[in-house]
Design a protein around this motif. Structure first.
Motif, PDB file in Angstrom:
ATOM      1  N   ASN A 239       0.782  -1.448  -0.032  1.00 41.77           N
ATOM      2  CA  ASN A 239       0.105   0.022   0.203  1.00 41.77           C
ATOM      3  C   ASN A 239       0.847   1.096  -0.016  1.00 41.77           C
ATOM      4  O   ASN A 239       1.246   1.565   1.061  1.00 41.77           O
ATOM      5  N   PRO A 240       1.315   1.949  -1.103  1.00 41.35           N
ATOM      6  CA  PRO A 240       2.247   2.870  -1.389  1.00 41.35           C
ATOM      7  C   PRO A 240       1.766   4.017  -0.529  1.00 41.35           C
ATOM      8  O   PRO A 240       2.590   5.041   0.020  1.00 41.35           O
ATOM      9  N   LYS A 241       0.593   4.162  -0.408  1.00 38.12           N
ATOM     10  CA  LYS A 241       0.072   5.525   0.550  1.00 38.12           C
ATOM     11  C   LYS A 241       0.432   5.422   1.778  1.00 38.12           C
ATOM     12  O   LYS A 241       0.686   6.629   2.345  1.00 38.12           O
ATOM     13  N   LYS A 242       0.852   4.441   2.499  1.00 33.31           N
ATOM     14  CA  LYS A 242       1.288   4.209   3.832  1.00 33.31           C
ATOM     15  C   LYS A 242       2.731   4.751   3.962  1.00 33.31           C
ATOM     16  O   LYS A 242       3.291   4.993   5.101  1.00 33.31           O
ATOM     17  N   PHE A 243       3.489   5.104   2.903  1.00 30.94           N
ATOM     18  CA  PHE A 243       4.572   5.773   3.007  1.00 30.94           C
ATOM     19  C   PHE A 243       4.753   7.021   3.667  1.00 30.94           C
ATOM     20  O   PHE A 243       5.705   7.200   4.377  1.00 30.94           O
TER      21      PHE A 243
ATOM     22  N   VAL B  61       2.457   2.819  11.107  1.00 28.90           N
ATOM     23  CA  VAL B  61       1.950   2.465   9.605  1.00 28.90           C
ATOM     24  C   VAL B  61       0.700   1.500   9.695  1.00 28.90           C
ATOM     25  O   VAL B  61      -0.069   1.521   8.789  1.00 28.90           O
ATOM     26  N   LEU B  62       0.511   0.836  10.848  1.00 28.34           N
ATOM     27  CA  LEU B  62      -0.364  -0.046  11.108  1.00 28.34           C
ATOM     28  C   LEU B  62      -1.522   0.472  11.681  1.00 28.34           C
ATOM     29  O   LEU B  62      -2.678  -0.344  11.861  1.00 28.34           O
ATOM     30  N   ALA B  63      -1.365   1.943  12.004  1.00 26.06           N
ATOM     31  CA  ALA B  63      -2.673   2.552  13.148  1.00 26.06           C
ATOM     32  C   ALA B  63      -3.788   2.536  12.249  1.00 26.06           C
ATOM     33  O   ALA B  63      -4.979   2.340  12.917  1.00 26.06           O
ATOM     34  N   SER B  64      -3.742   2.844  11.013  1.00 25.89           N
ATOM     35  CA  SER B  64      -5.154   3.064  10.122  1.00 25.89           C
ATOM     36  C   SER B  64      -5.715   1.689  10.167  1.00 25.89           C
ATOM     37  O   SER B  64      -6.942   1.463  10.176  1.00 25.89           O
ATOM     38  N   ASP B  65      -5.044   0.593   9.905  1.00 29.53           N
ATOM     39  CA  ASP B  65      -5.384  -0.833   9.865  1.00 29.53           C
ATOM     40  C   ASP B  65      -6.213  -1.138  11.089  1.00 29.53           C
ATOM     41  O   ASP B  65      -7.287  -1.779  11.150  1.00 29.53           O
TER      42      ASP B  65
ATOM     43  N   LEU C  72     -10.062  -2.468  11.529  1.00 35.29           N
ATOM     44  CA  LEU C  72     -10.553  -3.367  11.916  1.00 35.29           C
ATOM     45  C   LEU C  72     -11.434  -3.297  13.447  1.00 35.29           C
ATOM     46  O   LEU C  72     -12.330  -4.094  13.572  1.00 35.29           O
ATOM     47  N   LYS C  73     -11.043  -2.302  14.303  1.00 35.07           N
ATOM     48  CA  LYS C  73     -12.115  -1.880  15.273  1.00 35.07           C
ATOM     49  C   LYS C  73     -13.195  -1.613  14.867  1.00 35.07           C
ATOM     50  O   LYS C  73     -14.070  -2.124  15.518  1.00 35.07           O
ATOM     51  N   MET C  74     -13.429  -0.665  13.932  1.00 34.30           N
ATOM     52  CA  MET C  74     -14.742  -0.302  13.230  1.00 34.30           C
ATOM     53  C   MET C  74     -15.505  -1.523  12.939  1.00 34.30           C
ATOM     54  O   MET C  74     -16.679  -1.800  13.117  1.00 34.30           O
ATOM     55  N   GLU C  75     -14.739  -2.289  12.269  1.00 35.08           N
ATOM     56  CA  GLU C  75     -15.366  -3.635  11.697  1.00 35.08           C
ATOM     57  C   GLU C  75     -15.698  -4.643  12.683  1.00 35.08           C
ATOM     58  O   GLU C  75     -16.898  -5.491  12.615  1.00 35.08           O
ATOM     59  N   LEU C  76     -14.922  -4.652  13.833  1.00 40.30           N
ATOM     60  CA  LEU C  76     -15.546  -5.621  14.800  1.00 40.30           C
ATOM     61  C   LEU C  76     -16.606  -5.012  15.742  1.00 40.30           C
ATOM     62  O   LEU C  76     -17.530  -5.660  16.050  1.00 40.30           O
TER      63      LEU C  76
END
Length: 225
Positions: free
Chosen positions: A120-124, A183-187, A191-195
């Motif tokens: 995911n290049p946007k995570k740069f 980098v993983l914060a948005s993921d 995930l929290k929203m989906e849960l």
């Protein structure tokens, strides 16, 4: 989709195109084996270039990136991979298990960040400090540390410098771990929203259906009977 998968797809598409074009050139135009092969290779190169550009445009569209952004990030990834190789070259030069573990941990974190940005290049933009500063510092300090530690004679100042370098590398490793978390914060948030949504859906599905005008107390009376 990873770069390896994209390359594999291009080859799977280009090889049949090249073979078909060879038969067309050989039998239809009477070009002969040599020229048919040369033209088929040319078709392969052009086809590979075209498909690669299409793949790049799809990635840019998916992540809403401009052409300059995409190529800048790809260049930074190439530079980062070179620095990883430089970091890997220090493994045989360290003289202690603790230093080896420290180097291994920095290497692991760096490769993980690079892998995520490739996908995911946007995570740069969430790891700019890693690409512009932290990875450089890790490579430079590790190189100087292995150079000093390999010297046969060490005076007091050199021992202090080595200890200070080890402490600084430990700090850099911690900072790189924070880079990975960024980098993983948005993921994690996604995930929290989906849960939360999944839990809400489960709760709603567990609620009993009532007939029109029927109350919860009436339902309890019916169930009791």
């Amino acid at each position: 989709m990873s770069e390896v998968v994209q390359t594999f797809i291009r080859h799977c598409l280009n090889i049949p195109i090249m073979i078909t074009s060879w038969f067309v050139f050989f039998f239809s135009t009477q070009s002969g084996f040599f020229w048919s092969s040369a033209l088929a290779i040319g078709v392969y190169i052009v086809s590979n270039f075209t498909i690669k550009k299409i793949q790049q445009k799809r990635i840019m569209k998916k992540h809403q990136m401009t052409l300059s952004e995409y190529f800048h990030i790809q260049q930074q990834l190439k530079e980062a991979n070179k620095k990883i190789k430089a970091l890997n070259s220090q493994y045989l030069k360290v003289r202690s298990i603790s230093s080896f573990k420290q180097l291994f941990e920095m290497n692991r974190l760096a490769k993980r960040i690079i892998s995520i940005v490739k996908s995911n290049p946007k995570k740069f933009y969430q790891a700019e400090n890693f690409f512009y500063a932290h990875l450089d510092s890790a490579v430079e300090l590790t190189s100087k540390y292995t150079l000093l530690v390999s010297q046969p004679v060490k005076n007091k100042d050199m021992k202090l410098a080595l200890q200070d370098t080890r402490d600084t590398l430990e700090s850099i490793s911690t900072v790189m771990e924070e880079d990975l978390h960024s980098v993983l914060a948005s993921d994690v948030e996604l995930l929290k929203m989906e849960l939360d949504f999944a839990k809400l859906s489960v709760k709603q599905s567990e609620k009993p259906l009532y007939l029109k005008g029927e109350s919860e107390d009436e339902r309890k009376v019916i169930e009791y009977k």
